[in-house]
Design a protein around this motif. Structure first.
Motif, PDB file in Angstrom:
ATOM      1  N   HIS A   1       0.764  -1.365   0.050  1.00  0.00           N
ATOM      2  CA  HIS A   1      -0.001  -0.082  -0.129  1.00  0.00           C
ATOM      3  C   HIS A   1       0.925   1.296  -0.017  1.00  0.00           C
ATOM      4  CE1 HIS A   1      -2.749   2.967   1.743  1.00  0.00           C
ATOM      5  NE2 HIS A   1      -3.717   2.299   0.961  1.00  0.00           N
TER       6      HIS A   1
ATOM      7  N   ASN B   1       2.291   1.647  -3.448  1.00  0.00           N
ATOM      8  CA  ASN B   1       1.363   2.036  -4.302  1.00  0.00           C
ATOM      9  C   ASN B   1       1.082   3.537  -4.353  1.00  0.00           C
ATOM     10  OD1 ASN B   1       0.576   0.065  -5.979  1.00  0.00           O
ATOM     11  ND2 ASN B   1      -0.875  -0.747  -4.487  1.00  0.00           N
ATOM     12  N   GLN B   2       1.348   4.140  -3.196  1.00  0.00           N
ATOM     13  CA  GLN B   2       0.975   5.613  -3.274  1.00  0.00           C
ATOM     14  C   GLN B   2       1.888   6.411  -4.389  1.00  0.00           C
ATOM     15  OE1 GLN B   2      -1.813   6.520  -1.937  1.00  0.00           O
ATOM     16  NE2 GLN B   2      -1.989   5.642   0.021  1.00  0.00           N
TER      17      GLN B   2
ATOM     18  N   LEU C   1       3.670   5.126  -6.745  1.00  0.00           N
ATOM     19  CA  LEU C   1       3.285   4.806  -7.973  1.00  0.00           C
ATOM     20  C   LEU C   1       2.109   5.243  -8.509  1.00  0.00           C
ATOM     21  CD1 LEU C   1       4.152   0.922  -7.797  1.00  0.00           C
ATOM     22  CD2 LEU C   1       5.557   2.814  -8.632  1.00  0.00           C
ATOM     23  N   THR C   2       1.034   5.633  -7.916  1.00  0.00           N
ATOM     24  CA  THR C   2       0.103   6.331  -8.355  1.00  0.00           C
ATOM     25  C   THR C   2       0.251   7.647  -8.807  1.00  0.00           C
ATOM     26  OG1 THR C   2      -1.319   4.832  -6.904  1.00  0.00           O
ATOM     27  CG2 THR C   2      -2.351   6.975  -7.879  1.00  0.00           C
ATOM     28  N   ALA C   3       1.025   8.271  -7.693  1.00  0.00           N
ATOM     29  CA  ALA C   3       1.365   9.907  -8.223  1.00  0.00           C
ATOM     30  C   ALA C   3       2.218   9.680  -9.431  1.00  0.00           C
ATOM     31  CB  ALA C   3       2.099  10.218  -7.132  1.00  0.00           C
TER      32      ALA C   3
ATOM     33  N   VAL D   1       2.167   7.610 -12.171  1.00  0.00           N
ATOM     34  CA  VAL D   1       1.358   7.461 -13.416  1.00  0.00           C
ATOM     35  C   VAL D   1       0.660   8.809 -13.456  1.00  0.00           C
ATOM     36  CG1 VAL D   1      -0.499   6.255 -14.301  1.00  0.00           C
ATOM     37  CG2 VAL D   1       1.213   5.121 -12.747  1.00  0.00           C
ATOM     38  N   SER D   2       0.013   9.344 -12.586  1.00  0.00           N
ATOM     39  CA  SER D   2      -0.753  10.463 -12.948  1.00  0.00           C
ATOM     40  C   SER D   2       0.165  11.822 -13.325  1.00  0.00           C
ATOM     41  CB  SER D   2      -1.508  10.887 -11.761  1.00  0.00           C
ATOM     42  OG  SER D   2      -2.072   9.899 -11.172  1.00  0.00           O
ATOM     43  N   TYR D   3       1.301  11.999 -12.558  1.00  0.00           N
ATOM     44  CA  TYR D   3       2.045  13.129 -13.233  1.00  0.00           C
ATOM     45  C   TYR D   3       2.605  12.924 -14.596  1.00  0.00           C
ATOM     46  CZ  TYR D   3       2.881  15.226  -8.299  1.00  0.00           C
ATOM     47  OH  TYR D   3       2.456  15.587  -7.165  1.00  0.00           O
TER      48      TYR D   3
ATOM     49  N   GLN E   1       1.284  11.201 -16.797  1.00  0.00           N
ATOM     50  CA  GLN E   1       0.066  11.438 -17.819  1.00  0.00           C
ATOM     51  C   GLN E   1      -0.274  13.044 -18.002  1.00  0.00           C
ATOM     52  OE1 GLN E   1      -1.785   8.797 -19.650  1.00  0.00           O
ATOM     53  NE2 GLN E   1      -2.318  10.776 -20.618  1.00  0.00           N
TER      54      GLN E   1
ATOM     55  N   GLN F   1       8.690  11.013  -6.301  1.00  0.00           N
ATOM     56  CA  GLN F   1       7.951   9.995  -6.031  1.00  0.00           C
ATOM     57  C   GLN F   1       8.436   8.664  -6.523  1.00  0.00           C
ATOM     58  OE1 GLN F   1       5.494  10.214  -4.101  1.00  0.00           O
ATOM     59  NE2 GLN F   1       5.674  12.324  -3.918  1.00  0.00           N
TER      60      GLN F   1
ATOM     61  N   ALA G   1       0.642  13.286  -2.186  1.00  0.00           N
ATOM     62  CA  ALA G   1       1.254  12.987  -3.601  1.00  0.00           C
ATOM     63  C   ALA G   1       0.169  12.457  -4.800  1.00  0.00           C
ATOM     64  CB  ALA G   1       2.358  12.137  -3.480  1.00  0.00           C
ATOM     65  N   VAL G   2      -0.686  11.887  -4.212  1.00  0.00           N
ATOM     66  CA  VAL G   2      -1.858  11.379  -4.677  1.00  0.00           C
ATOM     67  C   VAL G   2      -2.758  12.469  -5.271  1.00  0.00           C
ATOM     68  CG1 VAL G   2      -3.648   9.793  -4.947  1.00  0.00           C
ATOM     69  CG2 VAL G   2      -1.708   9.022  -4.074  1.00  0.00           C
TER      70      VAL G   2
ATOM     71  N   SER H   1      -0.970  14.918  -7.770  1.00  0.00           N
ATOM     72  CA  SER H   1      -0.961  14.317  -9.061  1.00  0.00           C
ATOM     73  C   SER H   1      -2.163  14.148  -9.714  1.00  0.00           C
ATOM     74  CB  SER H   1       0.057  13.147  -9.001  1.00  0.00           C
ATOM     75  OG  SER H   1      -0.705  12.190  -8.383  1.00  0.00           O
TER      76      SER H   1
ATOM     77  N   LEU I   1      -3.419  16.039 -13.259  1.00  0.00           N
ATOM     78  CA  LEU I   1      -3.845  15.622 -14.580  1.00  0.00           C
ATOM     79  C   LEU I   1      -5.242  15.953 -14.934  1.00  0.00           C
ATOM     80  CD1 LEU I   1      -3.547  12.760 -16.370  1.00  0.00           C
ATOM     81  CD2 LEU I   1      -4.788  11.543 -14.330  1.00  0.00           C
TER      82      LEU I   1
ATOM     83  N   GLY J   1      -5.413   1.569  -2.502  1.00  0.00           N
ATOM     84  CA  GLY J   1      -4.252   1.122  -2.413  1.00  0.00           C
ATOM     85  C   GLY J   1      -4.162  -0.620  -2.441  1.00  0.00           C
TER      86      GLY J   1
ATOM     87  N   PRO K   1      -1.864   1.434  -8.530  1.00  0.00           N
ATOM     88  CA  PRO K   1      -2.050   2.313  -9.712  1.00  0.00           C
ATOM     89  C   PRO K   1      -2.722   2.056 -10.699  1.00  0.00           C
ATOM     90  CG  PRO K   1       0.296   1.541  -9.742  1.00  0.00           C
ATOM     91  CD  PRO K   1      -0.552   0.603  -8.548  1.00  0.00           C
TER      92      PRO K   1
ATOM     93  N   ASN L   1      -4.712   5.757 -16.167  1.00  0.00           N
ATOM     94  CA  ASN L   1      -5.346   7.110 -16.082  1.00  0.00           C
ATOM     95  C   ASN L   1      -6.427   7.260 -17.288  1.00  0.00           C
ATOM     96  OD1 ASN L   1      -4.303   8.741 -13.864  1.00  0.00           O
ATOM     97  ND2 ASN L   1      -2.223   8.225 -14.858  1.00  0.00           N
TER      98      ASN L   1
END
Lengths: 295, 203
Positions: free
Chosen positions: A77, A80-81, A83-85, A87-89, A91, A117, B18-19, B22, B26, B87, B109, B112
């Motif tokens: 978990h 994953n935080q 990683l999520t960031a 992916v979004s940055y 994109q 990140q 950060a989530v 980002s 997006l 998560g 993740p 998107n």
């Protein structure tokens, strides 16, 4: 030097250097002082101690791998935080580039954050690898407070999920000490996870608190307290809690605290606890700041 | 019924900076409005029901988690479509979320493009819900203007009773029924019985 035992090195007739215990006693007859020195070759004891340490290292390593396994989902978990960031940055960056007039400042900013990140995710993985890697380790100078910060960050998702408020009261005057950082971290993780287990069954209206406190005590030992206001340890269980294979958890092995106790003892410290059923538990351990730690 | 609607607003609730940062970037990069919150309570304090939109919601958060917020919104009669992000997608969590009407449950993740697609669907769904609700409110207002007697006559009409039958059942003259009927049509703003029946059936 009278009255104490000193560990010194001696030279045997065959030229080998051996560890010896030297003790000196004083006595007087007719007001004349006499001294007796006793020199004892402790090679055998040293070997025994080393075997014990190797044994403990091995056991600690095995239980550490088990501990990582139990924590895997929480750590996933945490990874994953970032990683999520990432992916979004990324994109968003692609979208910025596709704009008619790409805003380079904005793009650069987003790329920097992506980098940050990625490093953060890498750090968690590095750390995990260090944690399970080798069983024989060298002691190095470590800041106990930073071990606490790392341990807390690995338990972050469990703490959050169970609504546990953490409070760190870390003294800023602690000297670095020569310890096996990974083993002490193992102790901390065990204590923190025990606290989480004790707290997660509390009724929702009671705020769940985990406090970690470090300070230099009057004997110049670093003392660390891990305190929770959870359900406490039943009085009948208290005397057994540090013995191997005793557990109150349905899927527990009963090794956690007993290994912690051995690790702290191997570091010439003391581990203990006080617990009041229904009120909470405090575990504490001490670590010497100088001298003795070289085993 | 065409009403000028304010631009849709995408809400984002995640306790991880950060989530939030980002995803905000997006969503903004696709030209949409977005507002993010660190906690469920922050969102509840700032949600503007007048604006259509959707909610991207983290499952695991301290104090009030995503699933609890979903229940709380239901309690408050707020029907904003929800896309969950998690998560560690645990099956019981996602089952719970879907049962309570979630648009989707994405495991971090996530792709998107999929998220952006779901946002579009969710916003569309919200606009639909709002139009339906507005129509229903409008209809209810018209029904509220009817007298108790007119309501009785209305229920006979939609159950396809003729004027004669209705007159008999209510023990009044067919002529009076005629009068009620024309008043009902006027108040309900329809030109024919067919239209009236269709309108009530749809809602």
């Amino acid at each position: 030097m009278v009255g104490e035992i000193r560990e010194v090195e001696g030279l045997r007739r065959d030229g080998m250097v051996v560890p010896i215990d030297l003790s000196v006693a004083e006595f007087s007859i007719n007001h004349i002082s006499y001294y007796t020195a006793i020199v004892r070759d402790v090679s055998l004891r040293k070997i025994q101690e080393q075997q014990d340490k190797a044994h403990l290292d091995e056991l600690a390593h095995v239980t550490r791998i088990g501990l990582m396994g139990e924590m895997a989902s929480g750590i996933a978990h945490e990874i994953n935080q970032p990683l999520t960031a990432i992916v979004s940055y990324s994109q968003a960056c692609i979208n910025f580039i596709r704009a008619e007039k790409p805003d380079l400042a904005q793009l650069g900013n987003a790329l920097n954050k992506t980098l940050e990140q990625a490093l953060r995710a890498g750090q968690i993985i590095h750390h995990m690898r260090d944690f399970v890697k080798s069983k024989t380790r060298h002691r190095s100078t470590v800041d106990v407070n930073s071990l606490i910060q790392i341990s807390i960050s690995l338990c972050n998702s469990d703490l959050k999920h169970n609504n546990i408020i953490q409070e760190l009261k870390l003294a800023n005057n602690l000297p670095g000490i020569a310890i096996d950082g990974v083993q002490i971290e193992q102790v901390l993780l065990n204590l923190i996870r025990n606290s989480i287990d004790a707290l997660k069954d509390l009724p929702l209206e009671i705020p769940r608190k985990l406090t970690i406190h470090t300070y230099l005590n009057q004997d110049n030992f670093i003392e660390c307290r891990v305190k929770d206001n959870g359900k406490g340890i039943a009085e009948a269980d208290q005397e057994k809690i540090l013995t191997p294979f005793f557990t109150t958890k349905p899927d527990g092995m009963g090794m956690g605290l007993s290994i912690c106790n051995s690790i702290i003892r191997a570091h010439h410290g003391v581990m203990s606890f006080s617990s009041y059923p229904g009120k909470g538990t405090t575990f504490y351990f001490t670590l010497p700041t100088q001298g003795k730690i070289n085993g | 019924m065409v009403k000028s609607c304010p631009d849709p607003l995408i809400y984002l609730v995640d306790d991880e900076y950060a989530v939030r940062d980002s995803l905000t970037l997006l969503i903004q990069s696709t030209g949409q409005l977005v507002r993010s919150f660190e906690s469920a309570q922050d969102f509840l304090d700032n949600y503007n029901p007048a604006q259509p939109g959707c909610l991207i919601l983290d499952v695991r958060m301290p104090t009030m988690d995503g699933l609890q917020l979903q229940q709380e919104l239901k309690k408050r009669d707020i029907y904003i479509p929800i896309i969950f992000i998690s998560g560690n997608a645990e099956i019981p969590d996602s089952a719970k979320a879907f049962r309570a009407g979630a648009v989707d449950f994405l495991e971090k993740p996530f792709d998107n493009n999929l998220l952006l697609k779901r946002i579009k669907e969710a916003v569309g769904k919200d606009i639909d819900i709002r139009e339906k609700l507005a129509e229903r409110r409008d209809l209810q207002q018209r029904i509220d203007c009817l007298t108790p007697r007119e309501k009785e006559v209305l229920s006979l009409i939609i159950n396809s009773h003729s004027n004669k039958e209705s007159a008999k059942m209510l023990d009044i003259s067919p002529r009076t029924i005629e009068v009620h009927r024309s008043r009902i049509m006027k108040k309900m703003q329809v030109d024919s019985v067919t239209e009236l029946v269709a309108m009530l059936r749809d809602s």
